[in-house]
Write a protein that holds these residues in place. Sequence first.
Motif, mmCIF file in Angstrom:
data_model
loop_
_atom_site.group_PDB
_atom_site.id
_atom_site.type_symbol
_atom_site.label_atom_id
_atom_site.label_comp_id
_atom_site.label_asym_id
_atom_site.label_seq_id
_atom_site.Cartn_x
_atom_site.Cartn_y
_atom_site.Cartn_z
ATOM 1 N N GLN B 38 -43.458 71.744 23.577
ATOM 2 C CA GLN B 38 -43.700 73.313 23.625
ATOM 3 C C GLN B 38 -44.939 73.669 24.091
ATOM 4 O OE1 GLN B 38 -43.306 75.695 20.198
ATOM 5 N NE2 GLN B 38 -41.980 77.265 21.378
ATOM 6 N N LYS B 42 -43.674 79.448 25.619
ATOM 7 C CA LYS B 42 -42.199 79.072 26.214
ATOM 8 C C LYS B 42 -41.283 78.518 25.260
ATOM 9 C CE LYS B 42 -43.925 79.313 30.567
ATOM 10 N NZ LYS B 42 -43.005 80.539 31.509
ATOM 11 N N GLY B 43 -40.225 78.226 25.334
ATOM 12 C CA GLY B 43 -39.425 77.607 24.529
ATOM 13 C C GLY B 43 -39.515 76.125 24.452
ATOM 14 N N PRO B 44 -39.284 75.363 23.486
ATOM 15 C CA PRO B 44 -39.318 73.806 23.595
ATOM 16 C C PRO B 44 -38.556 73.177 24.774
ATOM 17 C CG PRO B 44 -38.877 74.622 21.168
ATOM 18 C CD PRO B 44 -38.800 75.756 22.184
#
Lengths: 115, 110
Positions: B38, B42-44
């Motif tokens: 991640q 941001k998203g993972p």
Amino acid sequence: GAGVSQSPSNKVTEKGKDVELRCDPISGHTALYWYRQSLGQGLEFLIYFQGNSAPDKSGLPSDRFSAERTGGSVSTLTIQRTQQEDSAVYLCASTTGGGGDTEAFFGQGTRLTVV
Amino acid sequence: QQQVKQSPQSLIVQKGGISIINCAYENTAFDYFPWYQQFPGKGPALLIAIRPDVSEKKEGRFTISFNKSAKQFSLHIMDSQPGDSATYFCAARWGGKLIFGQGTELSVKP
């Protein structure tokens, strides 16, 4: 859409108000997850939907939290009577489901700030 | 026990060095062990994953080592680069439910 979409991207709310967070998963994905990420913390599991099965709500921290998934697609996470400790990034993810090596695709999250 | 315990919480590595992140679990019903990366804001995103019947999986500079008897698995990043600076999460899946570790913040110094 091309990916998992979450809205709003940011939400500031007053303590005691209710909020709704929305997740649009990837089309065709049967599994949908909600996680909470507090500052400097890991991904805390909240709830898991798989197809038409009853959701796994074991991670919801209190009865102020609820989620639904309509038509097997869009999901809404609702937090009632918000508290300051609810401030976090709420992440949604979707997968194709099943037992294979399925990748979870995450949205960019909703940053919730309770003031 | 559905927890996945991850260590260290943070890690600083010199460019070109090896980064090692460890995870441990208790539930032998877990059937899939992915690692996610991640970046801030941001998203993972999935980095690499392994099944419990495999002891090692390598993809480029990233390797997962899996020790089923010890119920431990680790991520090795070879020739670490500043662009690898991110937060890394291990995870484990049981019955479709995906449980994540606490995360490791990796910083690779030039």
